[in-house]
Design a protein around this motif. Sequence first.
Motif, PDB file in Angstrom:
ATOM      1  N   LEU A  34       9.127  31.716  27.094  1.00  0.00           N
ATOM      2  CA  LEU A  34       9.544  31.358  25.741  1.00  0.00           C
ATOM      3  C   LEU A  34      10.208  32.544  25.057  1.00  0.00           C
ATOM      4  N   PHE A  35      11.196  32.262  24.217  1.00  0.00           N
ATOM      5  CA  PHE A  35      11.728  33.272  23.313  1.00  0.00           C
ATOM      6  C   PHE A  35      10.822  33.364  22.093  1.00  0.00           C
ATOM      7  N   GLN A  36      10.561  34.588  21.654  1.00  0.00           N
ATOM      8  CA  GLN A  36       9.743  34.836  20.471  1.00  0.00           C
ATOM      9  C   GLN A  36      10.465  35.851  19.587  1.00  0.00           C
ATOM     10  N   GLY A  37      10.007  35.994  18.353  1.00  0.00           N
ATOM     11  CA  GLY A  37      10.581  37.019  17.482  1.00  0.00           C
ATOM     12  C   GLY A  37      11.622  36.474  16.533  1.00  0.00           C
ATOM     13  N   TYR A  38      12.818  37.079  16.543  1.00  0.00           N
ATOM     14  CA  TYR A  38      13.870  36.698  15.600  1.00  0.00           C
ATOM     15  C   TYR A  38      14.207  35.210  15.716  1.00  0.00           C
ATOM     16  N   LYS A  39      14.519  34.599  14.583  1.00  0.00           N
ATOM     17  CA  LYS A  39      14.794  33.165  14.576  1.00  0.00           C
ATOM     18  C   LYS A  39      15.942  32.780  15.512  1.00  0.00           C
ATOM     19  N   PRO A  40      17.055  33.546  15.568  1.00  0.00           N
ATOM     20  CA  PRO A  40      18.110  33.160  16.520  1.00  0.00           C
ATOM     21  C   PRO A  40      17.614  33.118  17.964  1.00  0.00           C
ATOM     22  N   LEU A  41      16.650  33.974  18.303  1.00  0.00           N
ATOM     23  CA  LEU A  41      16.081  33.912  19.648  1.00  0.00           C
ATOM     24  C   LEU A  41      15.192  32.686  19.798  1.00  0.00           C
ATOM     25  N   ARG A  42      14.356  32.429  18.800  1.00  0.00           N
ATOM     26  CA  ARG A  42      13.447  31.276  18.883  1.00  0.00           C
ATOM     27  C   ARG A  42      14.228  29.970  18.966  1.00  0.00           C
ATOM     28  N   LEU A  43      15.389  29.931  18.326  1.00  0.00           N
ATOM     29  CA  LEU A  43      16.199  28.713  18.384  1.00  0.00           C
ATOM     30  C   LEU A  43      16.692  28.417  19.801  1.00  0.00           C
ATOM     31  N   ARG A  44      16.768  29.449  20.638  1.00  0.00           N
ATOM     32  CA  ARG A  44      17.171  29.215  22.031  1.00  0.00           C
ATOM     33  C   ARG A  44      16.182  28.309  22.760  1.00  0.00           C
ATOM     34  N   ASN A  45      14.911  28.343  22.343  1.00  0.00           N
ATOM     35  CA  ASN A  45      13.928  27.474  22.980  1.00  0.00           C
ATOM     36  C   ASN A  45      14.276  25.994  22.811  1.00  0.00           C
ATOM     37  N   TRP A  46      15.007  25.673  21.736  1.00  0.00           N
ATOM     38  CA  TRP A  46      15.353  24.289  21.445  1.00  0.00           C
ATOM     39  C   TRP A  46      16.682  23.873  22.064  1.00  0.00           C
ATOM     40  N   GLN A  47      17.420  24.823  22.604  1.00  0.00           N
ATOM     41  CA  GLN A  47      18.726  24.522  23.192  1.00  0.00           C
ATOM     42  C   GLN A  47      18.567  24.212  24.678  1.00  0.00           C
ATOM     43  N   PRO A  48      19.317  23.257  25.194  1.00  0.00           N
ATOM     44  CA  PRO A  48      19.199  22.930  26.625  1.00  0.00           C
ATOM     45  C   PRO A  48      19.651  24.101  27.494  1.00  0.00           C
ATOM     46  N   LEU A  49      19.000  24.253  28.627  1.00  0.00           N
ATOM     47  CA  LEU A  49      19.413  25.279  29.583  1.00  0.00           C
ATOM     48  C   LEU A  49      20.771  24.904  30.174  1.00  0.00           C
ATOM     49  N   PRO A  50      21.515  25.900  30.651  1.00  0.00           N
ATOM     50  CA  PRO A  50      22.806  25.588  31.284  1.00  0.00           C
ATOM     51  C   PRO A  50      22.658  24.922  32.649  1.00  0.00           C
ATOM     52  N   VAL A  51      21.433  24.781  33.120  1.00  0.00           N
ATOM     53  CA  VAL A  51      21.161  24.039  34.349  1.00  0.00           C
ATOM     54  C   VAL A  51      20.151  22.950  34.007  1.00  0.00           C
ATOM     55  N   ALA A  52      20.380  21.746  34.504  1.00  0.00           N
ATOM     56  CA  ALA A  52      19.449  20.653  34.234  1.00  0.00           C
ATOM     57  C   ALA A  52      18.105  20.965  34.886  1.00  0.00           C
ATOM     58  N   PRO A  53      16.988  20.752  34.173  1.00  0.00           N
ATOM     59  CA  PRO A  53      15.679  21.036  34.775  1.00  0.00           C
ATOM     60  C   PRO A  53      15.479  20.342  36.116  1.00  0.00           C
ATOM     61  N   ALA A  54      15.992  19.127  36.271  1.00  0.00           N
ATOM     62  CA  ALA A  54      15.833  18.413  37.540  1.00  0.00           C
ATOM     63  C   ALA A  54      16.609  19.063  38.672  1.00  0.00           C
ATOM     64  N   ALA A  55      17.595  19.916  38.313  1.00  0.00           N
ATOM     65  CA  ALA A  55      18.396  20.603  39.335  1.00  0.00           C
ATOM     66  C   ALA A  55      17.786  21.934  39.752  1.00  0.00           C
ATOM     67  N   VAL A  56      16.665  22.318  39.143  1.00  0.00           N
ATOM     68  CA  VAL A  56      15.917  23.501  39.581  1.00  0.00           C
ATOM     69  C   VAL A  56      14.904  23.033  40.622  1.00  0.00           C
ATOM     70  N   HIS A  57      14.897  23.688  41.784  1.00  0.00           N
ATOM     71  CA  HIS A  57      14.080  23.189  42.891  1.00  0.00           C
ATOM     72  C   HIS A  57      12.718  23.858  42.997  1.00  0.00           C
ATOM     73  N   ALA A  58      12.557  25.045  42.404  1.00  0.00           N
ATOM     74  CA  ALA A  58      11.260  25.742  42.444  1.00  0.00           C
ATOM     75  C   ALA A  58      11.262  26.822  41.377  1.00  0.00           C
ATOM     76  N   VAL A  59      10.061  27.266  41.007  1.00  0.00           N
ATOM     77  CA  VAL A  59       9.870  28.356  40.048  1.00  0.00           C
ATOM     78  C   VAL A  59       8.898  29.359  40.643  1.00  0.00           C
ATOM     79  N   LEU A  60       9.180  30.638  40.416  1.00  0.00           N
ATOM     80  CA  LEU A  60       8.244  31.719  40.728  1.00  0.00           C
ATOM     81  C   LEU A  60       7.848  32.392  39.419  1.00  0.00           C
ATOM     82  N   LEU A  61       6.554  32.595  39.194  1.00  0.00           N
ATOM     83  CA  LEU A  61       6.070  33.265  37.991  1.00  0.00           C
ATOM     84  C   LEU A  61       5.535  34.648  38.330  1.00  0.00           C
TER      85      LEU A  61
END
Length: 454
Positions: A34-61
């Motif tokens: 998640l983006f935290q801190g300044y409002k312009p950064l937090r607003l990024r959480n509400w914007q769609p990613l440039p890749v569709a979530p269904a097109a991501v095949h795996a995540v590493l944390l």
Amino acid sequence: MSVTLTFLGGAGTVTGSKYLVRHGGRALLVDCGLFQGYKPLRLRNWQPLPVAPAAVHAVLLTHAHLDHSGYLPLLARDGFAGPVFCTAGTRDLCAILLPDSGHLQEEDANYLNRHHLSQHEPALPLYTRLDAQHSLALLRPRPVHTAFEPLPGWRATFTRAGHILGAASILLKVGGRRILFSGDLGRPDDLLMRAPEPPPAADVVLVESTYGNRTHPEGAVTDELGPALARLAARGGVAVVPVFAVGRAQTVLHAIARLKAEGTLPPSLPVYLDSPMAVSATQLFEGHMDEHRLDRAALHAMARGTTLVHSVDESKALARLHGPRVILSASGMATGGRVLHHLALHAGDHRNMIVLTGHQAGGTRGARIAAGEKSIRIFGQEVAIRAEVVQLATASAHADGGQLIDWLRASPRAPGRVCVVHGELAAADALRERIAHTLRWPAQVPEHGDTLTL
């Protein structure tokens, strides 16, 4: 066939870490923060990613802190259905952190709606507790030091990064390239966590830079915390300590237990841990003894000296107490949660104290308090800051600039490129310059949205 790396977060800022790796028609996300801190950064959480979530095949944390894992419920809700690989410690902490994050967002939205404090009608949470619980089913823990395939033909290995329980660096081998993601690196001299392990050889290294332009002072947390809380106890005040529920809360509790045992603080000084999430995280330490420095006696001493606050009613009851006391409550940068109610109640009294325990990202209430502002806005109201503000310089769970250089220097060979990430621009650029001059390695600070072809 080329490998591309796109910086969807954690570039030019210390929050929102997301790194998209593409190869052979496959896409993998390293961290999902998640983006935290300044409002312009937090607003990024509400914007769609440039890749569709269904097109991501795996995540590493790399680890469970929300600026690395907290976007996962949204990714899953919006179509991602692949596996999420992490260490066992990260799995255990995500099971605490992610539902709590959804719950807090629901609570905050409800509060704004009840009091008509939002510009939006109605105010909505980014995601819900139920969204977070559903995303947990995707977690697939893997042991450290054992290679596995997150996608066919891709190989990944976790090594310990210190910092918090479960934190890891990730070596990803794909398309003939070796990409190392440092994650958040702990300190070699941390009071709580064991030192990070040396990095494996890599062609490209992404290294965090939270404290890339700083050197931590000599001394331990107890050296700073002891005199501050002794002053507080003498004048009968209340200390409000915004803490990160995972890592920082346990460090402060352990430090207070040691200070009481050695007589610096009165054993009768009441300490309250008012964060169900931090309570649960503290209880996990006994199940991960190989990752931290505390023995069972130290864990039990920490528990004996602390009153655990579970319910909202118990939290509200703290306001009716008299005499000196210490209240630890999430979140560490005062961005939400119960700590806001304690700050609203106690920040205006000069006898009281606000103890800041770690990095305060720009735009957060914690950063404004640290900067000496005389009031902060909480739940739509201005709250005066008259309490003594103490910012601990020794409590950080991040390596400083010199320690980051030492970690890089321990690499078996020089990488072809270093990308300095997860830091405010001043810190990131200072570390980039230090890498270039000290190690003589090519280094750069990527910008948000940049794509590198490896």
